[in-house]
Design a protein around this motif. Structure first.
Motif, PDB file in Angstrom:
ATOM      1  N   PRO A  18       0.814  -1.218   0.000  1.00 43.30           N
ATOM      2  CA  PRO A  18       0.000   0.000   0.000  1.00 43.30           C
ATOM      3  C   PRO A  18       0.843   1.262   0.000  1.00 43.30           C
ATOM      4  O   PRO A  18       1.957   1.287   0.523  1.00 43.30           O
ATOM      5  N   ASN A  19       0.286   2.315  -0.569  1.00 42.05           N
ATOM      6  CA  ASN A  19       0.943   3.611  -0.627  1.00 42.05           C
ATOM      7  C   ASN A  19       0.314   4.505   0.447  1.00 42.05           C
ATOM      8  O   ASN A  19      -0.777   5.038   0.263  1.00 42.05           O
ATOM      9  N   TYR A  20       0.992   4.643   1.562  1.00 45.13           N
ATOM     10  CA  TYR A  20       0.434   5.390   2.685  1.00 45.13           C
ATOM     11  C   TYR A  20       0.504   6.899   2.499  1.00 45.13           C
ATOM     12  O   TYR A  20      -0.234   7.630   3.129  1.00 45.13           O
ATOM     13  N   GLN A  22      -0.316   8.551  -0.225  1.00 47.15           N
ATOM     14  CA  GLN A  22      -1.536   8.964  -0.911  1.00 47.15           C
ATOM     15  C   GLN A  22      -2.743   8.870   0.013  1.00 47.15           C
ATOM     16  O   GLN A  22      -3.708   9.608  -0.140  1.00 47.15           O
ATOM     17  N   LYS A  23      -2.688   7.962   0.984  1.00 47.08           N
ATOM     18  CA  LYS A  23      -3.776   7.816   1.952  1.00 47.08           C
ATOM     19  C   LYS A  23      -3.648   8.805   3.100  1.00 47.08           C
ATOM     20  O   LYS A  23      -4.502   8.850   3.975  1.00 47.08           O
ATOM     21  N   GLN A  24      -2.569   9.579   3.105  1.00 42.73           N
ATOM     22  CA  GLN A  24      -2.280  10.576   4.132  1.00 42.73           C
ATOM     23  C   GLN A  24      -2.322   9.976   5.536  1.00 42.73           C
ATOM     24  O   GLN A  24      -2.976  10.477   6.438  1.00 42.73           O
ATOM     25  N   LEU A  25      -1.574   8.889   5.698  1.00 43.41           N
ATOM     26  CA  LEU A  25      -1.484   8.202   6.978  1.00 43.41           C
ATOM     27  C   LEU A  25      -0.688   9.038   7.970  1.00 43.41           C
ATOM     28  O   LEU A  25       0.401   9.522   7.660  1.00 43.41           O
ATOM     29  N   GLN A  34       2.169  -1.188   9.772  1.00 38.89           N
ATOM     30  CA  GLN A  34       2.274  -0.077   8.830  1.00 38.89           C
ATOM     31  C   GLN A  34       3.645   0.577   8.905  1.00 38.89           C
ATOM     32  O   GLN A  34       4.240   0.917   7.883  1.00 38.89           O
TER      33      GLN A  34
END
Length: 50
Positions: A18-20, A22-25, A34
């Motif tokens: 996953p691309n965190y 872009q998800k604004q983690l 994570q």
């Protein structure tokens, strides 16, 4: 040889993990898994650029 391996791993990371960003983690709220994925992707990216 080593650089080629990291380039392949980098492509795998881009497609499968996953691309965190872009998800604004929020890193403060990230789970240990994570954080481990973020660390792995950072390490592979760093070594593929050498």
């Amino acid at each position: 040889m080593k650089n080629g391996l990291f380039k392949v791993l980098s492509k795998f990371n881009k497609k499968m993990l996953p691309n965190y960003s872009q998800k604004q983690l929020d890193l403060a709220k990230a789970t240990k898994l994570q954080k481990a994925i973020i660390g792995w992707k950072t390490w592979v990216t760093k070594n593929s650029l050498k």
